[in-house]
Design a protein around this motif. Structure first.
Motif, short mmCIF file in Angstrom:
data_model
loop_
_atom_site.label_atom_id
_atom_site.label_comp_id
_atom_site.label_asym_id
_atom_site.label_seq_id
_atom_site.Cartn_x
_atom_site.Cartn_y
_atom_site.Cartn_z
N VAL A 84 0.83 -1.21 0.00
CA VAL A 84 0.00 0.00 0.00
C VAL A 84 0.86 1.25 0.00
CG1 VAL A 84 -1.64 1.32 1.40
CG2 VAL A 84 -2.02 -1.09 1.00
N THR A 85 1.95 1.25 0.75
CA THR A 85 2.81 2.44 0.76
C THR A 85 3.55 2.60 -0.57
OG1 THR A 85 4.58 1.20 1.83
CG2 THR A 85 3.13 2.48 3.25
N ASN A 86 3.93 1.50 -1.22
CA ASN A 86 4.60 1.61 -2.52
C ASN A 86 3.63 1.93 -3.64
OD1 ASN A 86 7.23 1.20 -1.73
ND2 ASN A 86 7.06 -1.01 -1.82
N TRP A 87 2.34 1.69 -3.43
CA TRP A 87 1.34 1.98 -4.46
C TRP A 87 1.27 3.49 -4.70
CZ3 TRP A 87 -1.78 -1.28 -7.28
CH2 TRP A 87 -2.81 -0.69 -7.99
N LYS A 88 1.45 4.27 -3.65
CA LYS A 88 1.30 5.71 -3.74
C LYS A 88 2.52 6.41 -4.32
CE LYS A 88 -1.86 5.79 0.11
NZ LYS A 88 -2.11 6.28 1.47
N LYS A 89 3.66 5.74 -4.38
CA LYS A 89 4.87 6.36 -4.89
C LYS A 89 4.78 6.54 -6.40
CE LYS A 89 8.19 4.91 -1.44
NZ LYS A 89 9.39 4.13 -1.19
N ASP A 90 5.24 7.67 -6.85
CA ASP A 90 5.27 7.96 -8.27
C ASP A 90 6.68 7.70 -8.77
OD1 ASP A 90 4.53 8.76 -10.77
OD2 ASP A 90 4.64 10.90 -10.34
N GLU A 91 6.79 7.09 -9.94
CA GLU A 91 8.11 6.76 -10.48
C GLU A 91 8.87 8.02 -10.91
OE1 GLU A 91 7.22 4.03 -13.56
OE2 GLU A 91 6.75 2.42 -12.18
N ASN A 92 8.16 9.05 -11.27
CA ASN A 92 8.80 10.29 -11.72
C ASN A 92 8.69 11.36 -10.64
OD1 ASN A 92 9.37 9.13 -14.20
ND2 ASN A 92 7.36 9.66 -15.00
N ASP A 93 8.92 11.00 -9.42
CA ASP A 93 8.82 11.94 -8.31
C ASP A 93 9.96 12.95 -8.40
OD1 ASP A 93 8.00 13.15 -6.02
OD2 ASP A 93 8.65 11.55 -4.66
N PRO A 94 9.66 14.25 -8.48
CA PRO A 94 10.73 15.24 -8.64
C PRO A 94 11.59 15.37 -7.39
CG PRO A 94 8.61 16.34 -8.43
CD PRO A 94 8.34 14.87 -8.54
N VAL A 95 11.10 14.98 -6.25
CA VAL A 95 11.90 15.09 -5.03
C VAL A 95 12.99 14.02 -5.03
CG1 VAL A 95 11.82 15.00 -2.52
CG2 VAL A 95 9.97 16.07 -3.78
N VAL A 96 12.68 12.86 -5.57
CA VAL A 96 13.64 11.76 -5.58
C VAL A 96 14.72 11.99 -6.62
CG1 VAL A 96 13.90 9.29 -5.94
CG2 VAL A 96 11.92 10.17 -4.70
N ALA A 97 14.35 12.59 -7.75
CA ALA A 97 15.30 12.79 -8.84
C ALA A 97 16.31 13.86 -8.46
CB ALA A 97 14.56 13.18 -10.11
N THR A 98 17.57 13.56 -8.75
CA THR A 98 18.62 14.55 -8.49
C THR A 98 18.83 15.36 -9.75
OG1 THR A 98 20.32 12.96 -9.11
CG2 THR A 98 19.75 13.12 -6.78
N VAL A 99 19.01 16.64 -9.56
CA VAL A 99 19.19 17.54 -10.69
C VAL A 99 20.63 18.03 -10.67
CG1 VAL A 99 18.41 19.69 -11.75
CG2 VAL A 99 16.78 18.23 -10.56
N ASP A 100 21.35 17.75 -11.76
CA ASP A 100 22.73 18.17 -11.86
C ASP A 100 22.88 19.46 -12.65
OD1 ASP A 100 23.59 15.97 -10.41
OD2 ASP A 100 23.83 14.74 -12.21
N GLU A 101 21.83 19.88 -13.28
CA GLU A 101 21.90 21.08 -14.10
C GLU A 101 21.72 22.33 -13.24
OE1 GLU A 101 18.90 20.80 -17.04
OE2 GLU A 101 19.45 18.80 -17.65
N ASP A 102 22.10 23.44 -13.79
CA ASP A 102 21.88 24.72 -13.12
C ASP A 102 20.67 25.44 -13.70
OD1 ASP A 102 23.80 24.60 -11.22
OD2 ASP A 102 25.33 25.60 -12.41
N ASP A 103 19.79 24.69 -14.32
CA ASP A 103 18.59 25.28 -14.89
C ASP A 103 17.70 25.77 -13.75
OD1 ASP A 103 16.60 26.06 -16.58
OD2 ASP A 103 15.78 24.04 -16.85
N PRO A 104 17.39 27.05 -13.69
CA PRO A 104 16.62 27.57 -12.55
C PRO A 104 15.19 27.02 -12.50
CG PRO A 104 16.95 29.30 -14.18
CD PRO A 104 17.76 28.11 -14.62
N PHE A 105 14.64 26.65 -13.64
CA PHE A 105 13.26 26.16 -13.64
C PHE A 105 13.16 24.75 -13.06
CE2 PHE A 105 13.28 29.36 -17.05
CZ PHE A 105 12.35 30.21 -16.50
N THR A 106 14.11 23.87 -13.37
CA THR A 106 14.06 22.53 -12.79
C THR A 106 14.36 22.57 -11.30
OG1 THR A 106 16.35 22.16 -13.46
CG2 THR A 106 14.62 21.32 -14.92
N ASN A 107 15.29 23.44 -10.90
CA ASN A 107 15.55 23.58 -9.47
C ASN A 107 14.33 24.13 -8.75
OD1 ASN A 107 18.15 22.56 -9.50
ND2 ASN A 107 19.04 24.57 -9.97
#
Length: 117
Positions: A84-107
């Motif tokens: 049930v707890t894994n059901w609610k997780k989104d595969e494209n969760d922006p919090v989990v993804a690390t951003v290496d770019e300096d793009d201000p919009f993605t940050n």
């Protein structure tokens, strides 16, 4: 596909949990009885009373060990909780993804998602 496999796993865990509900209740009752017997053993002053409580405790302990199917039910309940707890997780969760770019919009999007969660 991931949601389908989680659904099938959750359905199997639910069926195992329902099948082992009786032994789980009996395990809970027997553990409660063991607690009461232990308390009565500590309060008893006579040797015969202590021996009686020990014998009764061993009988209830044997009943407790006969309900080991309840452990399977508890494992199924825990598996159902994880599903049930894994059901609610989104595969494209922006919090989990690390951003290496300096793009201000993605940050900004990542920081906004962290604030909302």
């Amino acid at each position: 596909m991931r949601k389908f496999m989680l659904f099938i796993g959750g359905l199997i865990a639910l069926l195992i949990l329902l099948a082992n509900l009786g032994p789980m209740v009996l395990l809970g009752v027997s553990v409660w009885l063991l607690y009461i017997i232990f308390k009565k053993f500590l309060k008893s002053d006579s040797t015969a009373g202590k021996i009686g409580w020990v014998i009764l405790g061993l009988v209830v302990l044997s009943i407790t060990f006969s309900n080991m199917f309840a452990v399977v039910g508890l494992a199924a309940a825990y598996a159902l909780y994880l599903i049930v707890t894994n059901w609610k997780k989104d595969e494209n969760d922006p919090v989990v993804a690390t951003v290496d770019e300096d793009d201000p919009f993605t940050n900004f999007e990542r920081q906004w998602a962290e604030i909302n969660n």
